[in-house]
Enzyme design. Structure first.
Site, PDB file in Angstrom:
ATOM      1  N   ASP A  66       0.820  -1.211   0.000  1.00 29.95           N
ATOM      2  CA  ASP A  66       0.000   0.000   0.000  1.00 29.95           C
ATOM      3  C   ASP A  66       0.855   1.263   0.000  1.00 29.95           C
ATOM      4  O   ASP A  66       2.072   1.211   0.211  1.00 29.95           O
ATOM      5  CB  ASP A  66      -0.954  -0.001   1.201  1.00 29.95           C
ATOM      6  CG  ASP A  66      -0.306  -0.498   2.491  1.00 29.95           C
ATOM      7  OD1 ASP A  66       0.936  -0.483   2.580  1.00 29.95           O
ATOM      8  OD2 ASP A  66      -1.037  -0.908   3.395  1.00 29.95           O
ATOM      9  N   ASN A 104      -7.423  -2.266  14.011  1.00 26.39           N
ATOM     10  CA  ASN A 104      -8.830  -2.399  13.596  1.00 26.39           C
ATOM     11  C   ASN A 104      -9.039  -3.610  12.680  1.00 26.39           C
ATOM     12  O   ASN A 104     -10.103  -3.756  12.081  1.00 26.39           O
ATOM     13  CB  ASN A 104      -9.297  -1.123  12.893  1.00 26.39           C
ATOM     14  CG  ASN A 104      -8.423  -0.774  11.696  1.00 26.39           C
ATOM     15  OD1 ASN A 104      -7.556  -1.567  11.323  1.00 26.39           O
ATOM     16  ND2 ASN A 104      -8.636   0.375  11.107  1.00 26.39           N
ATOM     17  N   HIS A 161      -7.287  -4.267   9.946  1.00 29.27           N
ATOM     18  CA  HIS A 161      -6.947  -4.112   8.515  1.00 29.27           C
ATOM     19  C   HIS A 161      -5.730  -4.952   8.138  1.00 29.27           C
ATOM     20  O   HIS A 161      -4.840  -5.191   8.944  1.00 29.27           O
ATOM     21  CB  HIS A 161      -6.811  -2.638   8.106  1.00 29.27           C
ATOM     22  CG  HIS A 161      -5.581  -1.927   8.553  1.00 29.27           C
ATOM     23  ND1 HIS A 161      -5.513  -0.557   8.668  1.00 29.27           N
ATOM     24  CD2 HIS A 161      -4.347  -2.365   8.909  1.00 29.27           C
ATOM     25  CE1 HIS A 161      -4.312  -0.196   9.054  1.00 29.27           C
ATOM     26  NE2 HIS A 161      -3.596  -1.278   9.214  1.00 29.27           N
ATOM     27  N   GLU A 177      -9.600  -1.723   5.141  1.00 27.85           N
ATOM     28  CA  GLU A 177     -10.180  -1.301   6.408  1.00 27.85           C
ATOM     29  C   GLU A 177     -11.456  -2.107   6.684  1.00 27.85           C
ATOM     30  O   GLU A 177     -11.970  -2.789   5.785  1.00 27.85           O
ATOM     31  CB  GLU A 177     -10.503   0.194   6.329  1.00 27.85           C
ATOM     32  CG  GLU A 177      -9.298   1.079   5.977  1.00 27.85           C
ATOM     33  CD  GLU A 177      -8.297   1.231   7.126  1.00 27.85           C
ATOM     34  OE1 GLU A 177      -8.171   0.310   7.960  1.00 27.85           O
ATOM     35  OE2 GLU A 177      -7.625   2.271   7.182  1.00 27.85           O
TER      36      GLU A 177
HETATM   37  C1  F6R Z   1       1.638  -1.586   6.147  1.00 26.92           C
HETATM   38  C2  F6R Z   1       0.268  -2.086   6.192  1.00 26.92           C
HETATM   39  C3  F6R Z   1      -0.492  -2.169   7.472  1.00 26.92           C
HETATM   40  C4  F6R Z   1       0.333  -2.549   8.700  1.00 26.92           C
HETATM   41  C5  F6R Z   1      -0.522  -2.501   9.957  1.00 26.92           C
HETATM   42  C6  F6R Z   1       0.282  -2.753  11.209  1.00 26.92           C
HETATM   43  O1  F6R Z   1       2.132  -1.574   4.824  1.00 26.92           O
HETATM   44  O2  F6R Z   1      -0.264  -2.403   5.183  1.00 26.92           O
HETATM   45  O3  F6R Z   1      -1.563  -3.075   7.307  1.00 26.92           O
HETATM   46  O4  F6R Z   1       0.869  -3.822   8.533  1.00 26.92           O
HETATM   47  O5  F6R Z   1      -1.141  -1.248  10.078  1.00 26.92           O
HETATM   48  O6  F6R Z   1       1.140  -1.659  11.413  1.00 26.92           O
HETATM   49  P1  F6R Z   1       2.307  -1.722  12.498  1.00 26.92           P
HETATM   50  O7  F6R Z   1       3.233  -2.768  12.016  1.00 26.92           O
HETATM   51  O8  F6R Z   1       2.948  -0.362  12.443  1.00 26.92           O
HETATM   52  O9  F6R Z   1       1.673  -2.041  13.789  1.00 26.92           O
END
Ligand code: F6R
Length: 251
Positions: A75, A146, A148, A153
């Protein structure tokens, strides 16, 4: 490493993050050794930093080479210049690409700066590029608080493909500190879809820390549902979840 037997998601609880990072880096190295032109799916965020450090170390000691590999990131925020301090382009340069022998032209992230009109086309092109590369051999994932995966989302359909999405308030709030305030966090992003992610041949998911305990429980125990997109990981033919003790404490 202790494994929890579950019908649909192989789960390992490790004594330390490093144990998971070493195990996964070793697996990635063996995938790339067996198939030098492997296609890897990459994530950003706090979760994979130690894994990338270990991959960098393996490249430095020539245990691993990405010279013929291709990568696709999950992303990118929409509307940020590539050099923006919080762009995932820049994050990947700093935390992996700048330190390994992966040719830059084969390190892909969604294009995020071609303006509103071009973003939908960019998303379609990104999906096609993944397909044209032969699909992802191994996808690295974190989980948002959440639920995702990528920026899919809550509410994201199981059959979704790479597209422009509105970011959820929890996602924006979690990013606010690094952006220097909620008002600076982009409202939209391009993300691989749930179906794009689940098309990878192997999914390797990491979750570390007490702040992930509730979402880990929901990922494993909630009904499979788009309210919690990480539940869609269950049932993939080759998915493994690595947790430290804190992230596993509600199981
Ligand atoms: C990052 C992504 C997100 C993260 C998720 C966890 O490219 O796609 O889905 O993997 O938000 O983030 P952290 O690792 O910062 O807790």
């Amino acid at each position: 490493m202790k494994s929890i037997t579950s019908a649909d998601l192989v789960t390992f609880v490790v004594d330390s993050r490093e144990e998971a990072e070493h195990a996964l880096a070793a697996e990635i190295a063996s995938v790339v050794r067996a198939k030098p032109n492997a296609v890897l799916g990459l994530a950003t965020g706090n979760t994979p930093i130690g894994l990338y450090r270990e991959l960098i170390r393996k490249c430095a000691t020539r245990e691993l080479s990405f010279a013929h590999a291709t990568t696709f990131n999950l992303d990118e925020f929409l509307g940020l210049e590539r050099g923006h301090p919080e762009s995932f382009h820049r994050w990947m340069d700093q935390n992996l690409f700048g330190h390994v022998d992966l040719p830059r032209e084969r390190a892909h992230l969604p294009e995020a700066n071609s303006g509103d009109a071009g973003a939908d086309d960019d998303a379609v092109r990104y999906e096609a590029a993944i397909r044209d590369a032969g699909g992802v051999d191994l996808q690295i994932l974190g989980i948002g608080r959440n639920g995702h995966i990528g920026f899919n989302e809550p509410g994201s359909p199981r059959d979704s493909r790479t597209r422009v999405v509105e970011l959820h308030e929890v996602t924006r709030a979690d990013a606010a500190r690094s952006f220097g305030g909620l008002e600076f966090v982009p409202k939209r992003a391009i993300t691989m879809g749930v179906a794009t992610i689940c098309s990878a041949r192997r999914l390797r998911v990491l979750a570390f820390g007490a702040h992930k305990a509730a979402i880990v429980r929901r990922t494993l125990l909630d009904a499979v549902n788009s309210d919690c997109p990480s539940t869609f990981l269950r049932g993939h033919v080759d998915v493994k979840l690595f947790l430290d003790r804190e992230a596993a404490r509600e199981l």
